[in-house]
Design a protein around this motif. Structure first.
Motif, mmCIF file in Angstrom:
data_model
loop_
_atom_site.group_PDB
_atom_site.id
_atom_site.type_symbol
_atom_site.label_atom_id
_atom_site.label_comp_id
_atom_site.label_asym_id
_atom_site.label_seq_id
_atom_site.Cartn_x
_atom_site.Cartn_y
_atom_site.Cartn_z
ATOM 1 N N UNK A 299 26.131 -10.197 -31.379
ATOM 2 C CA UNK A 299 25.201 -11.101 -32.058
ATOM 3 C C UNK A 299 25.664 -12.542 -31.913
ATOM 4 N N UNK A 300 24.777 -13.467 -32.252
ATOM 5 C CA UNK A 300 25.104 -14.890 -32.189
ATOM 6 C C UNK A 300 26.223 -15.271 -33.156
ATOM 7 N N UNK A 301 26.512 -14.423 -34.123
ATOM 8 C CA UNK A 301 27.604 -14.670 -35.064
ATOM 9 C C UNK A 301 28.939 -14.166 -34.536
ATOM 10 N N UNK A 302 28.906 -13.435 -33.415
ATOM 11 C CA UNK A 302 30.107 -12.806 -32.883
ATOM 12 C C UNK A 302 30.257 -11.365 -33.340
ATOM 13 N N UNK A 303 29.392 -10.934 -34.257
ATOM 14 C CA UNK A 303 29.433 -9.544 -34.725
ATOM 15 C C UNK A 303 29.128 -8.611 -33.562
ATOM 16 N N UNK B 195 23.904 -8.955 -38.725
ATOM 17 C CA UNK B 195 23.823 -9.983 -39.745
ATOM 18 C C UNK B 195 23.478 -11.359 -39.208
ATOM 19 N N UNK B 196 23.351 -11.476 -37.894
ATOM 20 C CA UNK B 196 23.003 -12.753 -37.281
ATOM 21 C C UNK B 196 21.512 -12.896 -37.061
ATOM 22 N N UNK B 197 21.158 -13.928 -36.288
ATOM 23 C CA UNK B 197 19.751 -14.207 -36.011
ATOM 24 C C UNK B 197 19.277 -13.595 -34.700
ATOM 25 N N UNK B 198 20.218 -13.221 -33.809
ATOM 26 C CA UNK B 198 19.809 -12.709 -32.496
ATOM 27 C C UNK B 198 20.945 -11.931 -31.838
ATOM 28 N N UNK B 199 20.566 -10.985 -30.986
ATOM 29 C CA UNK B 199 21.513 -10.331 -30.083
ATOM 30 C C UNK B 199 21.610 -11.239 -28.862
ATOM 31 N N UNK B 200 22.818 -11.667 -28.509
ATOM 32 C CA UNK B 200 22.971 -12.617 -27.405
ATOM 33 C C UNK B 200 23.555 -12.000 -26.145
ATOM 34 N N UNK B 201 24.179 -10.820 -26.258
ATOM 35 C CA UNK B 201 24.649 -10.142 -25.053
ATOM 36 C C UNK B 201 24.744 -8.647 -25.305
ATOM 37 N N UNK B 202 24.579 -7.889 -24.219
ATOM 38 C CA UNK B 202 24.642 -6.425 -24.279
ATOM 39 C C UNK B 202 25.374 -5.937 -23.040
#
Length: 107
Positions: free
Chosen positions: A68-72, A26-33
């Motif tokens: 995600x950038x939302x913490x999701x 639901x965010x704009x980007x995946x920020x970590x994996x």
């Protein structure tokens, strides 16, 4: 929802494609994996596909986890990535040679 982790096995430096739907949670980007709990470098990402480079990990199997950038958080569930043990070279013979010299590598 993750629908694929490919390849399912590899070592440090392996490029792994994680595919699915709503990978950005639901965010704009995946920020970590992470793969099997080990941080992976993101090469590219979208809502349906994220490509990462596997980090330095010990042999073992675990989930891919995308944040995600939302913490999701999106987890791969039963679709896992297995770090395989690194190979070791113990001997190269002969140590010198000319063009077309047959070389034996053992480990």
């Amino acid at each position: 929802q993750v629908t694929g982790v490919a390849p399912a096995r590899g070592q440090q430096g392996t490029l792994v494609t994680i595919s699915g739907q709503r990978l950005r949670g639901g965010g704009a980007a995946v920020v970590s994996v992470t793969l099997n709990g080990v941080a992976a470098r993101i090469d590219s990402e979208s809502a349906t596909s994220t490509v990462v480079e596997a980090g330095v990990g010990s042999a073992g199997t675990g989930m891919a986890v995308l944040t995600a950038d939302t913490g999701a958080i999106v987890r791969s569930g039963v679709l896992t990535f297995e770090y395989v043990a690194l190979g070791a070279i113990n001997n190269v013979a002969p140590a010198t040679g000319q063009l077309d010299t047959r070389v034996t590598v053992s480990g």
